[in-house]
Design a protein around this motif. Structure first.
Motif, PDB file in Angstrom:
ATOM      1  N   GLN A 147      -1.279   4.600  -0.497  1.00 24.37           N
ATOM      2  CA  GLN A 147      -2.624   3.595  -1.084  1.00 24.37           C
ATOM      3  C   GLN A 147      -3.722   3.704  -0.376  1.00 24.37           C
ATOM      4  O   GLN A 147      -3.462   2.392   0.770  1.00 24.37           O
ATOM      5  CB  GLN A 147      -2.092   2.352  -1.969  1.00 24.37           C
ATOM      6  CG  GLN A 147      -3.708   2.499  -2.802  1.00 24.37           C
ATOM      7  CD  GLN A 147      -3.722   2.886  -3.996  1.00 24.37           C
ATOM      8  OE1 GLN A 147      -3.629   3.397  -4.776  1.00 24.37           O
ATOM      9  NE2 GLN A 147      -5.635   3.531  -4.372  1.00 24.37           N
TER      10      GLN A 147
ATOM     11  N   LYS B 145      -9.389   3.962  -4.484  1.00 25.92           N
ATOM     12  CA  LYS B 145      -8.364   5.034  -5.322  1.00 25.92           C
ATOM     13  C   LYS B 145      -7.160   6.223  -4.944  1.00 25.92           C
ATOM     14  O   LYS B 145      -5.852   6.512  -5.178  1.00 25.92           O
ATOM     15  CB  LYS B 145      -7.813   5.056  -6.810  1.00 25.92           C
ATOM     16  CG  LYS B 145      -8.366   3.677  -7.742  1.00 25.92           C
ATOM     17  CD  LYS B 145      -8.323   3.711  -9.062  1.00 25.92           C
ATOM     18  CE  LYS B 145      -8.651   2.151  -9.718  1.00 25.92           C
ATOM     19  NZ  LYS B 145      -8.234   2.466 -10.943  1.00 25.92           N
ATOM     20  N   ASP B 146      -7.603   6.435  -3.922  1.00 21.62           N
ATOM     21  CA  ASP B 146      -6.898   7.662  -3.118  1.00 21.62           C
ATOM     22  C   ASP B 146      -5.106   7.371  -2.889  1.00 21.62           C
ATOM     23  O   ASP B 146      -5.722   6.479  -2.346  1.00 21.62           O
ATOM     24  CB  ASP B 146      -7.846   8.837  -2.476  1.00 21.62           C
ATOM     25  CG  ASP B 146      -9.368   9.729  -2.740  1.00 21.62           C
ATOM     26  OD1 ASP B 146      -9.326   9.504  -3.943  1.00 21.62           O
ATOM     27  OD2 ASP B 146     -10.249   9.764  -2.068  1.00 21.62           O
ATOM     28  N   ARG B 147      -4.971   8.433  -2.217  1.00 22.97           N
ATOM     29  CA  ARG B 147      -3.251   8.019  -1.797  1.00 22.97           C
ATOM     30  C   ARG B 147      -3.332   9.063  -1.116  1.00 22.97           C
ATOM     31  O   ARG B 147      -3.960  10.586  -0.738  1.00 22.97           O
ATOM     32  CB  ARG B 147      -2.218   8.324  -2.779  1.00 22.97           C
ATOM     33  CG  ARG B 147      -2.614   6.752  -3.350  1.00 22.97           C
ATOM     34  CD  ARG B 147      -1.712   7.233  -4.874  1.00 22.97           C
ATOM     35  NE  ARG B 147      -1.857   8.307  -6.141  1.00 22.97           N
ATOM     36  CZ  ARG B 147      -1.148   9.223  -6.131  1.00 22.97           C
ATOM     37  NH1 ARG B 147      -0.569  10.060  -5.324  1.00 22.97           N
ATOM     38  NH2 ARG B 147      -1.779  10.749  -7.207  1.00 22.97           N
TER      39      ARG B 147
ATOM     40  N   ARG C  37       3.163   3.401  -1.917  1.00 18.69           N
ATOM     41  CA  ARG C  37       3.498   3.498  -3.110  1.00 18.69           C
ATOM     42  C   ARG C  37       5.204   4.857  -3.388  1.00 18.69           C
ATOM     43  O   ARG C  37       5.511   3.854  -3.927  1.00 18.69           O
ATOM     44  CB  ARG C  37       1.954   4.501  -3.841  1.00 18.69           C
ATOM     45  CG  ARG C  37       1.062   4.329  -3.392  1.00 18.69           C
ATOM     46  CD  ARG C  37       1.154   3.161  -4.300  1.00 18.69           C
ATOM     47  NE  ARG C  37       0.714   2.504  -5.704  1.00 18.69           N
ATOM     48  CZ  ARG C  37       0.130   2.980  -6.726  1.00 18.69           C
ATOM     49  NH1 ARG C  37      -1.193   3.393  -6.267  1.00 18.69           N
ATOM     50  NH2 ARG C  37       0.676   2.310  -7.921  1.00 18.69           N
TER      51      ARG C  37
ATOM     52  N   ASP D 231       0.805  -1.460   0.113  1.00 25.83           N
ATOM     53  CA  ASP D 231      -0.077   0.084  -0.205  1.00 25.83           C
ATOM     54  C   ASP D 231       1.053   1.608  -0.231  1.00 25.83           C
ATOM     55  O   ASP D 231       0.281   1.981  -0.215  1.00 25.83           O
ATOM     56  CB  ASP D 231      -0.749   0.466   1.363  1.00 25.83           C
ATOM     57  CG  ASP D 231      -2.225  -0.948   1.047  1.00 25.83           C
ATOM     58  OD1 ASP D 231      -2.913  -1.358  -0.180  1.00 25.83           O
ATOM     59  OD2 ASP D 231      -2.612  -1.457   1.861  1.00 25.83           O
TER      60      ASP D 231
END
Length: 220
Positions: A156, A201-203, A141, A139
Motif C-alpha cells: 500500500q 489507495k494505490d498498491r 498487504r 503497509d
C-alpha cells in the motif's frame, strides 16, 4: 489442443488435505481422496472423482486405489508421523512422478526430503510467518516468496508517494527494487513506463531481495 488434466491423489482428508482436494477438484482436476476415517471420506465423496477409505500405510491398498497412476500425490496426513512417513515411502515405491508432503516440524521436513518427497510444506509455520510479516509492516498487504531470497510484495503506497510520478521514485537506482505494476482497485495501471501518477489507495507490486524490501519498508 487443450492440455490433458493431471490426476491427483490427496492422502489424508483433515482440514488441510480436504481444502487441497476441494480446490483441485474445483479447478476441474480429477482427484482421488484417501483417508482411513470413513466420515472424512463420505464428507467429500460428492466433490471428488473418487473418495476411498484406505490405510495409507498399506502399499497394496494405495496401489489398488490407483495412486501409482496419478501424476501428483499430496501426503496431507497431520499428526500421525508414522502414517505420514509410510505413505510417502509407499507413493515413492509406486513410482509417483511428483510427491508433495506435509511436515509438522523441521526434523519431519528433513525426514520427508530424505525419503524423496519433491516438495515439503509446513502450512502452519508458513502461514504464521506470512501473518507476522504483514503485522510487522502494515503497509505490506501480501507477499510471495520466489526463492533465492527474492520476493514480490503488494505494498500500500505511503502518504508521501501520493501524486508522485512512479518513474520519478527511481526505485531501481535508489533501492534496488523493480516495480512490476500498480493496482488501483482492480485495475492495473502499468509499470511506470507510461507516466503513471500514484493516487491514494494505490498498491505497488515490488520485486526485490528480502533485505532490500525490508530496508525500503523501514524508511516509509
Amino acid at each position: 489442443m487443450p492440455r490433458a488434466k493431471r490426476e491427483f491423489a490427496v492422502i489424508g482428508l483433515g482440514t488441510f488435505g480436504a481444502a487441497v482436494a476441494r480446490e483441485l477438484s474445483r479447478f476441474g482436476n480429477p482427484v482421488i481422496g484417501i483417508d482411513i476415517a470413513e466420515h472424512r471420506v463420505t464428507g467429500l465423496a460428492d466433490m471428488l472423482e473418487r473418495a476411498i477409505i484406505a490405510d495409507a500405510r498399506d502399499e497394496a491398498a494405495l496401489r489398488e486405489a490407483g495412486v501409482g497412476e496419478c501424476a501428483v500425490v499430496i501426503i496431507a496426513i497431520g499428526e500421525e508421523l508414522e502414517a505420514n512417513v509410510l505413505a510417502t515411502m509407499n507413493a515413492k515405491m509406486l513410482g509417483v512422478p511428483s510427491i508433495w508432503a506435509k511436515a509438522n516440524s523441521r526434523a519431519h521436513h528433513r525426514i520427508l526430503s530424505k525419503l524423496g518427497a519433491d516438495r515439503v510444506v509446513q502450512p502452519e509455520e508458513e502461514i504464521g510467518a506470512h501473518v507476522a510479516q504483514m503485522l510487522n509492516t502494515p503497509d505490506i498487504r501480501d507477499y510471495l516468496s520466489l526463492g533465492n531470497g527474492f520476493h514480490i510484495v503488494n505494498l500500500q503506497i505511503p502518504t508521501g508517494f501520493r501524486e508522485q510520478e512512479l518513474a520519478g521514485l527511481n526505485l531501481q537506482e535508489r533501492h534496488n527494487l523493480r516495480c512490476l505494476g500498480v493496482m488501483r482497485g482492480t485495475e492495473f495501471r502499468g509499470d511506470g513506463s507510461t507516466g503513471c501518477v500514484l493516487a491514494e489507495k494505490d498498491r505497488m507490486l515490488l520485486l526485490g531481495r528480502r533485505d532490500d524490501l525490508r530496508d525500503f519498508a523501514a524508511r516509509l
